[in-house]
Design a protein around this motif. Structure first.
Motif, PDB file in Angstrom:
ATOM      1  N   ASN A   1      -6.168   8.953 -52.670  1.00 34.09           N
ATOM      2  CA  ASN A   1      -5.768   9.919 -53.677  1.00 34.09           C
ATOM      3  C   ASN A   1      -6.524  11.223 -53.450  1.00 34.09           C
ATOM      4  OD1 ASN A   1      -5.138  11.337 -55.979  1.00 34.09           O
ATOM      5  ND2 ASN A   1      -5.478   9.621 -57.358  1.00 34.09           N
ATOM      6  N   ALA A   2      -5.800  12.297 -53.268  1.00 32.36           N
ATOM      7  CA  ALA A   2      -6.419  13.597 -53.014  1.00 32.36           C
ATOM      8  C   ALA A   2      -7.264  14.053 -54.199  1.00 32.36           C
ATOM      9  CB  ALA A   2      -5.342  14.635 -52.703  1.00 32.36           C
ATOM     10  N   TRP A   3      -6.878  13.685 -55.405  1.00 35.23           N
ATOM     11  CA  TRP A   3      -7.642  14.099 -56.588  1.00 35.23           C
ATOM     12  C   TRP A   3      -9.018  13.448 -56.611  1.00 35.23           C
ATOM     13  CZ3 TRP A   3      -6.264  18.351 -58.665  1.00 35.23           C
ATOM     14  CH2 TRP A   3      -4.920  18.721 -58.688  1.00 35.23           C
ATOM     15  N   ASP A   4      -9.136  12.216 -56.130  1.00 30.31           N
ATOM     16  CA  ASP A   4     -10.435  11.553 -56.049  1.00 30.31           C
ATOM     17  C   ASP A   4     -11.345  12.293 -55.065  1.00 30.31           C
ATOM     18  OD1 ASP A   4      -9.621   9.638 -57.856  1.00 30.31           O
ATOM     19  OD2 ASP A   4      -9.061   8.184 -56.303  1.00 30.31           O
ATOM     20  N   PHE A   5     -10.785  12.648 -53.923  1.00 30.34           N
ATOM     21  CA  PHE A   5     -11.570  13.395 -52.944  1.00 30.34           C
ATOM     22  C   PHE A   5     -11.963  14.763 -53.498  1.00 30.34           C
ATOM     23  CE2 PHE A   5      -9.910  10.252 -50.037  1.00 30.34           C
ATOM     24  CZ  PHE A   5     -10.952  10.085 -49.144  1.00 30.34           C
ATOM     25  N   ALA A   6     -11.047  15.397 -54.208  1.00 30.40           N
ATOM     26  CA  ALA A   6     -11.347  16.702 -54.795  1.00 30.40           C
ATOM     27  C   ALA A   6     -12.437  16.592 -55.862  1.00 30.40           C
ATOM     28  CB  ALA A   6     -10.083  17.313 -55.394  1.00 30.40           C
ATOM     29  N   ALA A   7     -12.404  15.532 -56.661  1.00 31.28           N
ATOM     30  CA  ALA A   7     -13.424  15.350 -57.704  1.00 31.28           C
ATOM     31  C   ALA A   7     -14.804  15.143 -57.091  1.00 31.28           C
ATOM     32  CB  ALA A   7     -13.055  14.167 -58.592  1.00 31.28           C
ATOM     33  N   VAL A   8     -14.893  14.320 -56.053  1.00 31.67           N
ATOM     34  CA  VAL A   8     -16.182  14.078 -55.404  1.00 31.67           C
ATOM     35  C   VAL A   8     -16.662  15.346 -54.699  1.00 31.67           C
ATOM     36  CG1 VAL A   8     -17.343  12.757 -53.587  1.00 31.67           C
ATOM     37  CG2 VAL A   8     -15.843  11.601 -55.195  1.00 31.67           C
ATOM     38  N   THR A   9     -15.755  16.056 -54.037  1.00 29.07           N
ATOM     39  CA  THR A   9     -16.121  17.301 -53.365  1.00 29.07           C
ATOM     40  C   THR A   9     -16.622  18.323 -54.372  1.00 29.07           C
ATOM     41  OG1 THR A   9     -14.485  16.897 -51.630  1.00 29.07           O
ATOM     42  CG2 THR A   9     -15.289  19.153 -51.860  1.00 29.07           C
ATOM     43  N   GLY A  10     -15.895  18.482 -55.470  1.00 28.00           N
ATOM     44  CA  GLY A  10     -16.315  19.422 -56.514  1.00 28.00           C
ATOM     45  C   GLY A  10     -17.655  19.045 -57.112  1.00 28.00           C
ATOM     46  N   ALA A  11     -17.852  17.761 -57.399  1.00 20.94           N
ATOM     47  CA  ALA A  11     -19.129  17.309 -57.953  1.00 20.94           C
ATOM     48  C   ALA A  11     -20.268  17.574 -56.971  1.00 20.94           C
ATOM     49  CB  ALA A  11     -19.062  15.827 -58.301  1.00 20.94           C
ATOM     50  N   ALA A  12     -20.022  17.318 -55.689  1.00 25.32           N
ATOM     51  CA  ALA A  12     -21.056  17.554 -54.677  1.00 25.32           C
ATOM     52  C   ALA A  12     -21.440  19.024 -54.611  1.00 25.32           C
ATOM     53  CB  ALA A  12     -20.570  17.075 -53.309  1.00 25.32           C
ATOM     54  N   LEU A  13     -20.446  19.891 -54.612  1.00 30.16           N
ATOM     55  CA  LEU A  13     -20.747  21.326 -54.514  1.00 30.16           C
ATOM     56  C   LEU A  13     -21.441  21.841 -55.764  1.00 30.16           C
ATOM     57  CD1 LEU A  13     -17.558  22.581 -52.649  1.00 30.16           C
ATOM     58  CD2 LEU A  13     -19.858  22.224 -51.729  1.00 30.16           C
ATOM     59  N   VAL A  14     -21.060  21.353 -56.932  1.00 33.42           N
ATOM     60  CA  VAL A  14     -21.709  21.780 -58.180  1.00 33.42           C
ATOM     61  C   VAL A  14     -23.161  21.297 -58.214  1.00 33.42           C
ATOM     62  CG1 VAL A  14     -21.734  21.408 -60.682  1.00 33.42           C
ATOM     63  CG2 VAL A  14     -19.615  22.032 -59.549  1.00 33.42           C
ATOM     64  N   ILE A  15     -23.375  20.025 -57.863  1.00 35.02           N
ATOM     65  CA  ILE A  15     -24.733  19.480 -57.864  1.00 35.02           C
ATOM     66  C   ILE A  15     -25.607  20.241 -56.868  1.00 35.02           C
ATOM     67  CG2 ILE A  15     -26.106  17.444 -57.251  1.00 35.02           C
ATOM     68  CD1 ILE A  15     -23.786  15.750 -58.442  1.00 35.02           C
ATOM     69  N   CYS A  16     -25.077  20.511 -55.691  1.00 36.57           N
ATOM     70  CA  CYS A  16     -25.852  21.234 -54.679  1.00 36.57           C
ATOM     71  C   CYS A  16     -26.095  22.681 -55.086  1.00 36.57           C
ATOM     72  CB  CYS A  16     -25.156  21.153 -53.326  1.00 36.57           C
ATOM     73  SG  CYS A  16     -25.207  19.484 -52.628  1.00 36.57           S
ATOM     74  N   ALA A  17     -25.133  23.296 -55.756  1.00 42.97           N
ATOM     75  CA  ALA A  17     -25.339  24.667 -56.237  1.00 42.97           C
ATOM     76  C   ALA A  17     -26.461  24.698 -57.267  1.00 42.97           C
ATOM     77  CB  ALA A  17     -24.042  25.218 -56.828  1.00 42.97           C
ATOM     78  N   LEU A  18     -26.497  23.708 -58.127  1.00 36.26           N
ATOM     79  CA  LEU A  18     -27.569  23.636 -59.120  1.00 36.26           C
ATOM     80  C   LEU A  18     -28.927  23.400 -58.460  1.00 36.26           C
ATOM     81  CD1 LEU A  18     -25.820  21.574 -61.945  1.00 36.26           C
ATOM     82  CD2 LEU A  18     -26.337  24.026 -61.939  1.00 36.26           C
ATOM     83  N   SER A  19     -28.931  22.641 -57.357  1.00 34.67           N
ATOM     84  CA  SER A  19     -30.203  22.373 -56.682  1.00 34.67           C
ATOM     85  C   SER A  19     -30.727  23.595 -55.927  1.00 34.67           C
ATOM     86  CB  SER A  19     -30.074  21.180 -55.739  1.00 34.67           C
ATOM     87  OG  SER A  19     -29.316  21.522 -54.612  1.00 34.67           O
ATOM     88  N   THR A  20     -29.892  24.571 -55.656  1.00 32.44           N
ATOM     89  CA  THR A  20     -30.354  25.780 -54.971  1.00 32.44           C
ATOM     90  C   THR A  20     -30.913  26.815 -55.944  1.00 32.44           C
ATOM     91  OG1 THR A  20     -28.189  26.861 -55.050  1.00 32.44           O
ATOM     92  CG2 THR A  20     -28.664  25.509 -53.120  1.00 32.44           C
ATOM     93  N   LEU A  21     -30.660  26.642 -57.225  1.00 38.03           N
ATOM     94  CA  LEU A  21     -31.082  27.657 -58.195  1.00 38.03           C
ATOM     95  C   LEU A  21     -32.597  27.829 -58.248  1.00 38.03           C
ATOM     96  CD1 LEU A  21     -28.640  27.069 -61.185  1.00 38.03           C
ATOM     97  CD2 LEU A  21     -28.701  28.996 -59.600  1.00 38.03           C
ATOM     98  N   TYR A  22     -33.339  26.728 -58.346  1.00 37.21           N
ATOM     99  CA  TYR A  22     -34.791  26.846 -58.495  1.00 37.21           C
ATOM    100  C   TYR A  22     -35.453  27.516 -57.283  1.00 37.21           C
ATOM    101  CZ  TYR A  22     -39.679  25.721 -59.059  1.00 37.21           C
ATOM    102  OH  TYR A  22     -41.042  25.818 -59.142  1.00 37.21           O
ATOM    103  N   PRO A  23     -35.184  27.062 -56.042  1.00 39.07           N
ATOM    104  CA  PRO A  23     -35.820  27.737 -54.904  1.00 39.07           C
ATOM    105  C   PRO A  23     -35.372  29.195 -54.756  1.00 39.07           C
ATOM    106  CG  PRO A  23     -34.769  25.705 -54.188  1.00 39.07           C
ATOM    107  CD  PRO A  23     -34.433  25.896 -55.602  1.00 39.07           C
ATOM    108  N   ALA A  24     -34.102  29.462 -55.024  1.00 34.70           N
ATOM    109  CA  ALA A  24     -33.622  30.837 -54.904  1.00 34.70           C
ATOM    110  C   ALA A  24     -34.292  31.724 -55.944  1.00 34.70           C
ATOM    111  CB  ALA A  24     -32.102  30.870 -55.062  1.00 34.70           C
ATOM    112  N   ARG A  25     -34.452  31.200 -57.140  1.00 34.48           N
ATOM    113  CA  ARG A  25     -35.122  31.974 -58.192  1.00 34.48           C
ATOM    114  C   ARG A  25     -36.599  32.184 -57.845  1.00 34.48           C
ATOM    115  NH1 ARG A  25     -34.806  34.157 -63.008  1.00 34.48           N
ATOM    116  NH2 ARG A  25     -36.216  33.612 -64.701  1.00 34.48           N
TER     117      ARG A  25
END
Length: 180
Positions: free
Chosen positions: A142-166
């Protein structure tokens, strides 16, 4: 038996009406395998949670890598800031670097996951037909399952970059150049 198994729920009431005996019960394959399908639905949710936890652990690697880079490149960051780079530009630079790492890792993970699912759907996964009334586990990519995991991965990783970037953007140029 019906020719189209996906439409069996439409035929079941007609069979029950044709039999017209209240002591008999007509069940289609979905009703017979209801336990299997509910287990698969629960497994789908559990798999998403486990994948999210694995992504969170992997995002700590990104966080540590960026923090180490901020520590190692403190002098270079201080020079950039002394030359006029804004806090926002430094923040964007480190966030972009973290997202590049996250994007490469996410695309690699999605590609391996898709290849695994495709292989399972091609070759099948055998199960005991005496227990489940079917001999192979149906695999649905199911493409939606792959999209959900991809989106979750990118959001989680974006949040993890905030502290070092700040942390990099708040570096004071005088402190970074003090021992130079």
């Amino acid at each position: 038996k019906v020719t189209d198994a996906e439409r069996s729920e439409l035929v079941a009431p007609l069979v029950a009406q044709a039999v017209a005996r209240p002591e008999l019960r007509v069940r289609d394959w979905r009703e017979i395998n209801k336990g299997l399908f509910s287990a698969l639905k629960l497994e789908r949710i559990a798999t998403f949670i486990v994948l999210s936890l694995a992504i969170i652990v992997a995002s700590f690697c990104i966080l540590c890598t960026l923090l180490l880079m901020v520590t190692e490149k403190g002098q270079e960051i201080a020079i950039l800031k002394a030359l006029g780079a804004s806090d926002r530009a430094i923040l964007q630079l480190f966030m972009e670097e973290g997202m590049i790492i996250a994007g490469i890792g996410t695309m690699f993970g999605v590609a391996v996951g898709y290849a695994t699912c495709f292989g399972l759907s091609w070759f099948g996964f055998r199960i005991d037909p005496d227990v489940y009334y079917i001999d192979r586990l149906p695999i649905s990519v199911n493409a939606w399952d792959f999209a959900a995991v991809t989106g979750a991965a990118l959001v989680i990783c974006a949040l993890s970059t905030l502290y070092p970037a700040r942390a990099a953007s708040k570096l004071v140029p005088v402190e970074g150049l003090r021992y130079e």
